[in-house]
Design an enzyme around this catalytic site. Structure first.
Site, short mmCIF file in Angstrom:
data_model
loop_
_atom_site.label_atom_id
_atom_site.label_comp_id
_atom_site.label_asym_id
_atom_site.label_seq_id
_atom_site.Cartn_x
_atom_site.Cartn_y
_atom_site.Cartn_z
N GLU A 187 0.82 -1.23 0.00
CA GLU A 187 0.00 0.00 0.00
C GLU A 187 0.85 1.27 0.00
O GLU A 187 0.80 2.08 0.93
CB GLU A 187 -0.95 -0.01 1.20
CG GLU A 187 -1.98 -1.11 1.12
CD GLU A 187 -3.02 -1.05 2.25
OE1 GLU A 187 -2.73 -0.49 3.31
OE2 GLU A 187 -4.13 -1.58 2.05
N GLU B 79 -5.60 -8.21 -0.85
CA GLU B 79 -6.25 -8.09 0.46
C GLU B 79 -7.71 -7.75 0.25
O GLU B 79 -8.03 -6.87 -0.56
CB GLU B 79 -5.64 -6.95 1.30
CG GLU B 79 -4.28 -7.22 1.87
CD GLU B 79 -3.78 -6.09 2.76
OE1 GLU B 79 -4.60 -5.40 3.40
OE2 GLU B 79 -2.55 -5.90 2.81
C1 BG6 Z 1 -4.36 -2.82 4.96
C2 BG6 Z 1 -2.99 -3.25 5.41
O1 BG6 Z 1 -4.40 -1.44 4.94
O2 BG6 Z 1 -5.46 -3.11 5.73
C3 BG6 Z 1 -2.97 -4.32 6.46
O3 BG6 Z 1 -2.17 -3.60 4.33
C4 BG6 Z 1 -4.10 -4.10 7.43
O4 BG6 Z 1 -1.72 -4.33 7.07
C5 BG6 Z 1 -5.42 -4.16 6.68
O5 BG6 Z 1 -4.10 -4.97 8.51
C6 BG6 Z 1 -6.64 -4.02 7.56
O6 BG6 Z 1 -6.53 -2.88 8.34
P1 BG6 Z 1 -6.69 -2.91 9.93
O7 BG6 Z 1 -6.30 -1.59 10.36
O8 BG6 Z 1 -8.08 -3.27 10.19
O9 BG6 Z 1 -5.74 -3.98 10.40
#
Ligand code: BG6
Length: 478
Positions: free
Chosen positions: A181, A375
């Site tokens: 990201e 993701e």
């Molecule tokens: C993304 C990241 O922004 O979102 C991850 O690459 C992160 O590292 C994921 O864990 C979910 O966000 P959060 O803050 O709920 O863990």
């Protein structure tokens, strides 16, 4: 018959070292950026004027120190990924396991050997590792000594790290991502690249400088990877989610476009090998001069990525109306104007499955390169019922609708998509909040926000559901 994907599709899951490994002082590991980021209100110690804590104290709890202890549980965890039929496991390497301070001459063999074991375990089950070189991670020593990515010397330390891992793992890892990201630099500048603002320092200038150095480093890494591993594929990684105009008023459309460009800027460079005109104009307007060196332009051109990786949790919305613009809510680390047509998760991230199809189409229209959803998932609280089961139908429903939308983009719209790695197959520490209770996993980990728990793993209802989805290549979603 429902629509389905072809058999080579890389189904799987994604994690990051700093959120799952723990063992922060084992195997010769040095202190990484996230190891000094505590749980609680002091989690994001970055803003100018705020005290920046670059040392550990005994007043705070540091979730990364143990995390879910993947370091000692990786065999068990990967076995469960294999049980679900994973074809791909996206993970990141901890920079400080390999170069504890970042500026050593030689790497730490114990750290390298650990990842050899992790990759071997994946390959034993025919799971392809997809490796993020840098996922919100860098040695604290480099922050203290050089001011992290503001300093051009970071490029050399990063490339040294890349050379070491590319050479070591060239026969085990085919898919790589240079930075997680990368556009998060705008929103989480400390967590994403160790940016600490000095007094009187211009924030915009400092961010662009970090960005320029990361972009040069990324391009050099892509070129190097191709030299060392001619068959590999290297991607960029965007915190994705298209921006909608709040209304069809042209001023709103323009505002959404501008915000979206701010988001795309990084991967525009990584994908096309040059700064887009709009960004050059922004720099000119703000009077920002970057430290361009003689061959920077050539480096960017020679190091364009092979695929576009992105995360998708939610879409975003923007407006030119200054009253509406105040009504903002979370969209990952972004602040978005509330979209009245969408419901949100408990953490206020708005749920928009069709937005995934829109984002896939937008990205392919823009770059014409294969895409990879690296993701996607729902952070939610889980409860264990009396009989010990976890009935996470909300997670199944979120994933089902997003996977449907993804399949539509591939089958109906012809978007070339390499794979889908859900975030995260196993509960881990939340990047933004440091909570354990913001759970994404289809595998439960017994640990709470205060850091207590047995670390025992447990299959949720969604585990069996996702297994079936993978087995049928997305044909059976119910
Ligand atoms: C993304 C990241 O922004 O979102 C991850 O690459 C992160 O590292 C994921 O864990 C979910 O966000 P959060 O803050 O709920 O863990």
């Amino acid at each position: 018959m429902n629509k389905k994907l072809t058999s080579g599709f890389l189904w799987g899951g994604a994690t990051a070292a700093n959120q799952c490994e723990g063992a922060w002082q084992e195997g010769g590991k040095g202190i990484g950026l996230i190891d000094i980021v505590p749980y609680g209100p002091d989690r994001m110690p970055v803003a100018k004027g705020k005290k920046v804590m670059l040392d550990i104290d005994d007043k705070h709890q540091y979730p990364s120190h143990e995390a879910i202890d993947f370091f000692h549980h990786f065999k068990e965890d990967i076995a469960m990924f294999a049980e679900m039929g994973f074809k791909c496991y996206r993970m990141s390497l901890s920079w400080t396991r390999i170069f504890p301070n970042g500026d050593e001459d030689l790497p730490n063999e114990q750290g390298l050997a650990f990842y050899d074991q992790v990759f071997d375990e994946c390959l034993k089950y025919e799971i392809e590792p997809l490796v993020t070189v840098c996922h919100f991670d860098l040695p604290v020593h480099l922050i203290k000594k050089f001011g992290a990515w503001k300093n051009r010397s970071m490029i050399d330390y990063y490339i040294k790290f890349c050379k070491t891992i590319f050479k070591r793992y060239k026969n085990k890892v085919k898919y790589w991502i240079t930075f997680n990201e990368i556009n998060m630099l705008n929103h989480l500048p400390f967590t994403s690249c160790g940016l600490v603002l000095e007094n009187n320092e211009d924030e915009k200038h400092a961010k662009y400088l970090c960005a320029h150095h990361e972009l040069i480093a990324s391009a050099k890494a892509v070129k190097l990877a191709h030299e060392i591993m001619p068959d590999c594929m290297v991607g960029c990684m965007l915190a994705g989610g298209s921006f909608y105009p709040y209304t069809c008023a042209p001023a709103d459309v323009w505002q959404a476009k501008q915000t979206e460009r701010g988001n795309y800027f990084f991967i525009d460079v990584q994908s096309r090998g040059e700064y887009p005109n709009y960004a050059l104009k922004w720099l000119e307007k703000d009077g920002i001069e970057l430290d361009w060196q003689a061959n920077d332009k050539e480096i960017l051109k020679e190091g364009t990525v092979d695929f576009i990786g992105f995360s998708y949790y939610c879409s975003r919305c923007d407006t030119a109306d200054s009253e509406i613009t105040l009504n903002r809510m979370a969209a990952n680390a972004f602040r978005t104007v509330r979209n009245p047509y969408l419901k949100a998760s408990e953490w206020g991230w708005q749920i928009d499955p069709l937005g995934l199809r829109i984002t896939l189409n937008d990205l392919y229209d823009r770059y014409q390169k294969p895409l990879f959803i690296v993701e996607n998932g729902l952070g939610a609280k889980d409860t264990i019922t009396k009989d010990g089961s976890i009935e996470d139908d909300y997670r199944i429903s979120y994933m089902k609708e997003h996977i449907k939308s993804m399949i539509d983009a591939v089958v109906e719209d012809g978007v070339p998509l390499m794979g889908y790695t859900m975030w995260s197959p196993i509960d881990l520490v939340s990047a933004s909040t440091g909570e354990m209770s913001k759970r994404y996993g289809v595998i439960y980990v017994d640990k709470d926000d205060s850091g207590k728990g047995t670390l025992i793993r447990k299959r949720k209802k969604s585990f069996y559901w996702y297994k079936k989805v993978i087995e049928t290549n997305g044909e059976v979603l119910d």
